[in-house]
Design a protein around this motif. Structure first.
Motif, mmCIF file in Angstrom:
data_model
loop_
_atom_site.group_PDB
_atom_site.id
_atom_site.type_symbol
_atom_site.label_atom_id
_atom_site.label_comp_id
_atom_site.label_asym_id
_atom_site.label_seq_id
_atom_site.Cartn_x
_atom_site.Cartn_y
_atom_site.Cartn_z
ATOM 1 N N PHE A 163 0.840 -1.375 0.027
ATOM 2 C CA PHE A 163 0.139 -0.005 -0.036
ATOM 3 C C PHE A 163 0.861 1.214 0.106
ATOM 4 O O PHE A 163 0.149 2.313 -0.462
ATOM 5 C CB PHE A 163 -0.961 -0.066 1.062
ATOM 6 N N ASN A 164 2.115 1.196 0.387
ATOM 7 C CA ASN A 164 2.905 2.482 0.139
ATOM 8 C C ASN A 164 3.243 2.779 -1.192
ATOM 9 O O ASN A 164 3.744 3.895 -1.211
ATOM 10 C CB ASN A 164 4.342 2.251 1.121
ATOM 11 N N GLN A 165 3.260 1.871 -2.011
ATOM 12 C CA GLN A 165 3.201 2.061 -3.607
ATOM 13 C C GLN A 165 1.929 2.016 -3.956
ATOM 14 O O GLN A 165 1.525 1.322 -4.947
ATOM 15 C CB GLN A 165 4.064 0.914 -4.098
ATOM 16 N N ALA A 166 1.001 2.932 -3.494
ATOM 17 C CA ALA A 166 -0.251 2.925 -4.080
ATOM 18 C C ALA A 166 -0.797 3.231 -5.556
ATOM 19 O O ALA A 166 -1.816 3.023 -5.870
ATOM 20 C CB ALA A 166 -1.045 3.862 -3.199
ATOM 21 N N HIS A 167 0.352 4.070 -5.952
ATOM 22 C CA HIS A 167 0.022 4.382 -7.486
ATOM 23 C C HIS A 167 0.561 3.493 -8.710
ATOM 24 O O HIS A 167 0.313 3.516 -9.573
ATOM 25 C CB HIS A 167 0.831 5.635 -7.815
ATOM 26 N N ARG A 168 0.899 2.227 -8.184
ATOM 27 C CA ARG A 168 1.428 1.530 -9.050
ATOM 28 C C ARG A 168 0.854 0.050 -8.403
ATOM 29 O O ARG A 168 0.518 -0.238 -7.480
ATOM 30 C CB ARG A 168 3.219 1.044 -9.006
ATOM 31 N N ILE A 169 0.938 -1.150 -9.411
ATOM 32 C CA ILE A 169 0.587 -2.416 -9.179
ATOM 33 C C ILE A 169 1.958 -3.199 -9.854
ATOM 34 O O ILE A 169 2.302 -3.273 -10.723
ATOM 35 C CB ILE A 169 -0.700 -2.844 -10.150
ATOM 36 N N GLY A 170 1.903 -4.274 -8.830
ATOM 37 C CA GLY A 170 3.129 -5.177 -8.974
ATOM 38 C C GLY A 170 2.655 -6.565 -9.042
ATOM 39 O O GLY A 170 1.502 -6.895 -8.429
ATOM 40 N N PHE A 171 3.224 -7.545 -9.687
ATOM 41 C CA PHE A 171 2.752 -8.970 -9.501
ATOM 42 C C PHE A 171 2.758 -9.415 -8.461
ATOM 43 O O PHE A 171 2.382 -10.482 -8.096
ATOM 44 C CB PHE A 171 3.501 -9.823 -10.927
ATOM 45 N N SER A 172 3.657 -8.828 -7.476
ATOM 46 C CA SER A 172 3.802 -9.401 -6.131
ATOM 47 C C SER A 172 2.425 -9.029 -5.238
ATOM 48 O O SER A 172 2.451 -9.507 -4.242
ATOM 49 C CB SER A 172 5.285 -8.888 -5.553
ATOM 50 N N ASP A 173 1.714 -8.039 -5.602
ATOM 51 C CA ASP A 173 0.632 -7.507 -4.962
ATOM 52 C C ASP A 173 -0.365 -8.589 -4.480
ATOM 53 O O ASP A 173 -0.681 -8.725 -3.334
ATOM 54 C CB ASP A 173 -0.118 -6.541 -5.434
ATOM 55 N N ARG A 174 -0.824 -9.158 -5.460
ATOM 56 C CA ARG A 174 -1.689 -10.471 -5.355
ATOM 57 C C ARG A 174 -1.131 -11.580 -4.255
ATOM 58 O O ARG A 174 -1.775 -12.063 -3.324
ATOM 59 C CB ARG A 174 -2.170 -11.251 -6.384
ATOM 60 N N ASN A 175 0.003 -11.815 -4.312
ATOM 61 C CA ASN A 175 0.779 -12.687 -3.569
ATOM 62 C C ASN A 175 1.049 -12.232 -2.185
ATOM 63 O O ASN A 175 0.627 -13.035 -1.152
ATOM 64 C CB ASN A 175 1.998 -13.106 -4.145
ATOM 65 N N GLY A 176 1.095 -10.807 -2.177
ATOM 66 C CA GLY A 176 1.411 -10.482 -0.561
ATOM 67 C C GLY A 176 0.047 -10.312 0.217
ATOM 68 O O GLY A 176 -0.010 -10.444 1.257
ATOM 69 N N LEU A 177 -1.126 -9.991 -0.763
ATOM 70 C CA LEU A 177 -2.508 -10.142 -0.085
ATOM 71 C C LEU A 177 -2.994 -11.626 0.380
ATOM 72 O O LEU A 177 -3.597 -11.817 1.516
ATOM 73 C CB LEU A 177 -3.363 -9.498 -1.093
ATOM 74 N N LEU A 178 -2.616 -12.447 -0.617
ATOM 75 C CA LEU A 178 -2.969 -13.899 -0.241
ATOM 76 C C LEU A 178 -1.969 -14.308 1.088
ATOM 77 O O LEU A 178 -2.648 -14.859 2.143
ATOM 78 C CB LEU A 178 -2.464 -14.713 -1.358
ATOM 79 N N LEU A 179 -0.927 -14.019 1.445
ATOM 80 C CA LEU A 179 -0.211 -14.385 2.646
ATOM 81 C C LEU A 179 -0.778 -13.327 3.547
ATOM 82 O O LEU A 179 -0.836 -14.119 4.891
ATOM 83 C CB LEU A 179 1.414 -14.122 2.264
ATOM 84 N N ALA A 180 -1.241 -12.428 3.321
ATOM 85 C CA ALA A 180 -1.994 -11.622 4.605
ATOM 86 C C ALA A 180 -3.127 -12.129 5.014
ATOM 87 O O ALA A 180 -3.529 -12.260 6.080
ATOM 88 C CB ALA A 180 -1.960 -10.189 4.011
ATOM 89 N N ASN A 181 -3.952 -12.632 4.061
ATOM 90 C CA ASN A 181 -5.096 -13.477 4.352
ATOM 91 C C ASN A 181 -4.736 -14.628 5.104
ATOM 92 O O ASN A 181 -5.787 -15.168 6.138
ATOM 93 C CB ASN A 181 -5.869 -13.732 3.077
ATOM 94 N N ILE A 182 -3.628 -15.120 5.121
ATOM 95 C CA ILE A 182 -3.258 -16.400 5.908
ATOM 96 C C ILE A 182 -2.859 -15.863 7.321
ATOM 97 O O ILE A 182 -3.450 -16.537 8.476
ATOM 98 C CB ILE A 182 -1.957 -16.995 4.980
ATOM 99 N N LEU A 183 -2.079 -14.906 7.180
ATOM 100 C CA LEU A 183 -1.656 -14.291 8.498
ATOM 101 C C LEU A 183 -2.500 -13.706 9.576
ATOM 102 O O LEU A 183 -2.392 -13.819 10.749
ATOM 103 C CB LEU A 183 -0.569 -13.061 8.206
#
Length: 740
Positions: free
Chosen positions: A542-562
């Motif tokens: 979210f600190n890079q809110a103006h861009r989309i990276g391919f890692s964003d989805r994976n990061g949210l998936l891991l956050a949903n686990i955490l």
């Protein structure tokens, strides 16, 4: 202290200088106007307009305060009655903002941004009220967004206000005002009039008896206000200063007062004095409020010690006090650029050199270096890679340690810290290069890794060996080796997670990325301190809110686990969070949920901006001609899906508002997205997204949600009519089952 005389005029040159600043917007904190018709984008735009409305109140408050104080030096304070009324009205209007906590802080930051000149840097203030933030760059974006609308000229007044504060020698102004009774109004205006009188009289020798001086014999606005608003003679407060000062300094210093940097702060530590004396509603240059929070701070005593040293050494220049304190605090190195970094380090070196003559040089240097190291930890590697601190001789040609530059007077301890962080940036690059093939590490590399991870050199060598074993000779990720090493990785906890996330998330091969994602699930399940891992993920996304990276989805998936205590999907090969997690309530990790909510409370604008970036890109992709390059539609849909699931699980007002907006958007068969789709196959992803959003919104079930579900159910025939396709009809029926 004699306040510097100036012929400053609040309105002079403000428009010209502001025009230069308004064209610069590197914060990406503000949302731009929606490019396409979309109820979701309209919702996000309305949220930004609401924030702008409250920012305008802040701007007006700043301008009125600066103008009243400036004019008080030239005119009778009784002539500012209309402005006082306007100030109180603006504060009352701001109080309607839920983020308003009754206080407004105006702090000289001195960080600046690339390309600014010295005059602009003197105006680098930050205004905050609760979680509402405002500076010149934010105001510049507001001005561009509000062009042609009422109030669009108001942001230009912010620069004028900042120039006014700078001319008055204000490094921090704190306003503390309840907004309710006439007594609250009187308290604020009494403090404002007393402060106006202070600035009118401080330069006049004949009024010296009315000015209270602090323990450093400097004219002090807060002590003077304390006397005025309490109806106490200045001489009595001056006597109080003389009585308390020895309790803070010297051989008779009281341990109980060690955490108070000044006499003004210490006064309110005495119960009897606190009961008898009313605190001013306005405070100016209260160093206790100015001192930034420390990363890993041990207690307030160290901060107080540094603050006292800063006042004693630089007290004649309030702005320099602010800059010096920023240079010896961890917070002063956040979001920094090269010019400011060099300035901070130069000031910190000067501070450390001056501290040699203090009563406790060892303790002061230890505290300052602790803070500086914590701050340098946050400086991006790119700055270290371009920072030149060494002399011109060829380092590789000598066995001795490299020497500092002769033209930059860095303190030896700061030079050592910079040498370490520069070397660490080189080693991080080596670690990143592991994904391209085997990398050779030198003994000195292990020493740096050992210091960074707080382990021994031999343990550092072992860790590198473990990491290297996770890649084959061609740099391909080996999941089996990674999972085998997890028990040893978890010994290094957050440091290893941060490394693995930041430097392996951009694996070139999609198969490697998916394999790595599934392997990371097993690692986070073993972490003893998962809160730090969640913080790393959310900050990166979210600190890079103006861009989309391919890692964003994976990061949210891991956050949903955490954020869950039990994860049934662990051990399975997955690329998306199972939709069934939306049924989880008792299985949420409440500590992690609270951390996520706290993060978004601080970074709500980044959350809205990120969602807007995703949704705008999704709209562009839907309308993109076949064959054009861009982010794949499937990825954008699943990215938005992961974000919806995360927000549904953590809950909160912002999450509720967003999910309601998503259901409203995708629950309209006439929405622009459906109109632009060529067929049912492309529409499948959006209907599945609608189903997830509906199930997520069901977790809230407020009255307005139930009404929306009723409207959505009535639209079933229109959804069915979108495409004459059996699988499409079955999917619509399935979505509507969740709606009812």
């Amino acid at each position: 202290m004699q306040t510097k005389k100036t012929d400053f005029s609040l309105d002079a040159s403000a428009n010209e200088l502001y025009a230069q600043l308004s064209g610069i917007d590197t914060t990406r904190r503000i949302l731009d106007p929606a490019p396409q018709e979309s109820s979701l984008l309209e919702l996000l735009g309305a949220e930004e307009q609401w924030l702008d409305r409250n920012r305008l109140f802040l701007i007006e408050i700043c301008w009125l305060l600066a103008d009243i104080l400036h004019k008080s030096r030239q005119t009778d304070p009784g002539q500012s009655g209309d402005q006082e009324k306007a100030l109180w009205t603006a504060i009352k209007q701001l109080s309607g903002c839920p983020q308003f906590d009754g206080t407004i802080s105006i702090r000289y930051r001195g960080s600046g941004f690339p390309g600014q000149d010295a005059v602009q840097e003197q105006c680098d203030y930050e205004v905050s009220s609760g979680n509402l933030l405002l500076d010149l760059q934010v105001a510049g974006s507001m001005a561009k967004r509000m062009a042609g609308r009422p109030g669009s000229a108001l942001p230009g007044q912010l620069l004028a206000a900042f120039k006014g504060f700078s001319a008055l020698g204000i490094n921090h102004l704190h306003l503390d005002s309840k907004v309710g009774s006439e007594e609250d109004k009187a308290s604020l205006l009494d403090s404002l009039r007393a402060l106006s009188r202070y600035y009118r009289e401080v330069d006049q020798p004949e009024n010296s008896a009315a000015i209270v001086r602090d323990e450093y014999n400097l004219a002090n606005p807060n002590l003077t206000l304390l006397a005025t608003i309490n109806g106490v003679k200045p001489a009595a407060v001056q006597k109080l200063v003389a009585e308390i000062a020895p309790m803070l300094f010297g051989p008779e210093a009281k341990e109980a007062l060690a955490s108070f940097p000044t006499v003004f702060n210490a006064i309110f530590a005495f119960p009897k004095l606190k009961a008898q004396l009313k605190k001013p509603a306005l405070e100016v240059n209260n160093i206790q409020r100015l001192m930034p929070g420390q990363s890993g701070a041990r207690d307030n005593r160290g901060q107080a010690m540094l603050s006292r040293m800063a006042i004693a050494s630089y007290g004649e220049s309030p702005q320099q006090v602010a800059e010096v304190l920023a240079s010896v605090s961890s917070g002063g190195y956040q979001n920094i650029y090269m010019g400011t970094l060099q300035k901070r380090l130069t000031l910190a070196s000067d501070f450390l050199n001056k501290s040699k003559n203090s009563p406790q040089p060892g303790k002061i240097q230890e505290e300052a270096l602790h803070n500086i190291e914590a701050g340098l930890e946050m400086v991006p590697d790119a700055l270290y890679e371009s920072l030149d601190i060494f002399g011109s001789r060829d380092e590789s040609a000598s066995e001795t340690a490299p020497l500092p530059r002769h033209d930059w007077a860095l303190h030896q301890e700061i030079f050592s810290l910079l040498s370490f962080f520069k070397r660490r940036s080189v080693i991080k690059q080596k670690m990143r290069d592991m994904v391209r093939g085997q990398v050779r590490f030198e003994p000195q590399d292990y020493a740096v890794i050992a210091r960074n991870f707080r382990i021994s050199d031999s343990q550092a060598a072992h860790l590198v060996q473990l990491l290297n074993s996770c890649f084959d000779d061609h740099g391909r990720f080996r999941r089996s080796a990674f999972e085998k090493n997890i028990p040893q990785f978890v010994q290094y906890e957050t440091k290893v997670f941060e490394f693995l996330w930041h430097y392996l998330k951009e694996l070139v091969s999609r198969d490697d990325r998916v394999s790595f994602l599934n392997a990371m699930q097993h690692l986070i399940a073993k972490l003893a301190n998962p809160a730090e891992a969640l913080k790393i993920l959310l900050s990166d996304i979210f600190n890079q809110a103006h861009r989309i990276g391919f890692s964003d989805r994976n990061g949210l998936l891991l956050a949903n686990i955490l954020i869950r205590t039990y994860n049934q999907e662990l051990g399975n090969h997955i690329e998306l969070t199972p939709e069934e997690v939306l049924q989880v309530k008792m299985g949420l990790n409440q500590e992690m949920v609270a951390q996520a909510l706290a993060f978004f409370a601080e970074e709500q604008e980044h959350l809205f901006r990120k969602l807007r970036t995703i949704h705008e890109e999704l709209q562009k992709t839907v309308r993109r001609e076949s064959g054009e390059a861009g982010i794949p539609l499937h990825y954008l849909i699943t990215l938005e899906r992961e974000l919806i699931i995360f927000l549904a699980l953590i809950g909160g007002p912002a999450s509720h508002k967003i999910l309601h907006g998503v259901v409203k958007e995708y629950g309209n068969p006439e929405a622009g997205i459906y109109v632009a789709l060529p067929g049912p196959e492309e529409g499948k992803g959006f209907l599945q997204l609608l189903q997830v959003a509906v199930r997520g919104l069901k977790r809230f079930s407020e009255r307005e949600d139930l009404l929306l579900f009723t409207v959505l159910a009535d639209r079933e025939p229109r959804f069915l009519a979108l495409w004459d396709n059996e699988s499409h009809r079955a999917l619509v029926k399935r979505v509507m089952e969740w709606v009812r």
